[in-house]
Motif scaffolding. Sequence first.
Motif, short mmCIF file in Angstrom:
data_model
loop_
_atom_site.label_atom_id
_atom_site.label_comp_id
_atom_site.label_asym_id
_atom_site.label_seq_id
_atom_site.Cartn_x
_atom_site.Cartn_y
_atom_site.Cartn_z
N TYR A 173 0.84 -1.20 0.00
CA TYR A 173 0.00 0.00 0.00
C TYR A 173 0.88 1.26 0.00
O TYR A 173 0.62 2.22 -0.73
N LEU A 176 2.62 1.79 -3.33
CA LEU A 176 1.64 2.21 -4.33
C LEU A 176 1.25 3.67 -4.13
O LEU A 176 1.19 4.45 -5.10
N ILE A 177 0.99 4.05 -2.89
CA ILE A 177 0.61 5.44 -2.59
C ILE A 177 1.73 6.40 -2.98
O ILE A 177 1.50 7.44 -3.62
N SER A 188 -5.55 10.34 -6.07
CA SER A 188 -5.59 8.87 -6.08
C SER A 188 -4.78 8.29 -4.93
O SER A 188 -5.18 7.30 -4.30
N GLU A 191 -6.84 8.60 -1.80
CA GLU A 191 -7.97 7.66 -1.79
C GLU A 191 -7.52 6.25 -1.42
O GLU A 191 -8.20 5.55 -0.66
N ILE A 192 -6.35 5.84 -1.96
CA ILE A 192 -5.83 4.50 -1.60
C ILE A 192 -5.43 4.47 -0.14
O ILE A 192 -5.63 3.48 0.57
N THR A 195 -8.48 4.05 1.91
CA THR A 195 -8.93 2.64 1.83
C THR A 195 -8.14 1.77 2.80
O THR A 195 -8.71 0.93 3.51
N ALA A 196 -6.83 1.97 2.82
CA ALA A 196 -5.98 1.19 3.72
C ALA A 196 -6.28 1.50 5.18
O ALA A 196 -6.31 0.60 6.03
#
Length: 312
Positions: A173, A176-177, A188, A191-192, A195-196
């Motif tokens: 995560y 990716l972030i 984006s 938002e991720i 989510t995490a």
Amino acid sequence: EDHFLMLELAIEEGLLKKEGLNYVFVHDQIQNAAYSLIPEDEQGCMHKKIGYLIMKHSPDDKIEDLLFLVVDQLNRGKVGKEKCESTELAKLNLKAGKKAMSEATFLRSASYFEAGVGVLCDGHWEEYYDLSLELHSLLADTQYCNGCFEIVGKIAAIVLSNAKSLEDKLPIYIYLIKSLGAQNKHQSAIEIGITAVHELGMQWPSPSPDKLRIMADFVKTKLRFEVMTIDDFLAIEEMKERNKLAAMKLLRIIVYYGLFTKQEYALIALTQMLQLTLQHGICDESCTTLADASFVLLQFKDVDSSKRLAKS
């Protein structure tokens, strides 16, 4: 003995030279010409044989020094269909990749991790979960360092769909972030991150409250720190819950990217980090949270509160 005579003959012909105990080609073009004489369908078997011979005849205290040479040869070889052989090669690539990472050669380390992923057998996530997770995670790490952000996204999708626990997902995560943030895809990335944070059991207001409510929550929470004495602050215990520590890391990233998009995101995340510190203990991110909160207050021209919070 015949082999040594052939080598000596090659030296006399000016094709090879001797450096210590080693025989080397005098020029790359000669080496390429010699290599081209090997039938293409035999080259893989030859590289594989060379790799295993080096491993077999190298002293235990020297094999680490020859690790790159061995793995390079085996990677150029023809991998057998046996599951044990492909798994051992994946482990060797993992070891070589880690060694390359320790030397800060991230392009090289990524190539080893990618090769390791490539030779994993079918069903490897079920049968060799730890090996699969480590290879993919380190590949994402090195590709992030190499600036290959699209590749990081593809690897992240694979890991997030196969990882067995949130703890295993967390590093992915974060890569990716950060990859999305590096591409200026701050919304984006946030938002991720949210989510995490949800997966960790943390609440994030949805829909986002108005700015006055967000600011009021922030001010109310920071006031609790301002009235604390040094002794009160030092009495706060260390944060130990893994989920809370993970949430602090993710919220810290949301704060950073929130400052590039909407300050409301940064304030919500900062408020949650301050609350986590008060309720569950202090950690490394707590210190940066207080500094960030002090900075935000300074932006709002609240110099006195900024100073008091900075002294916490």
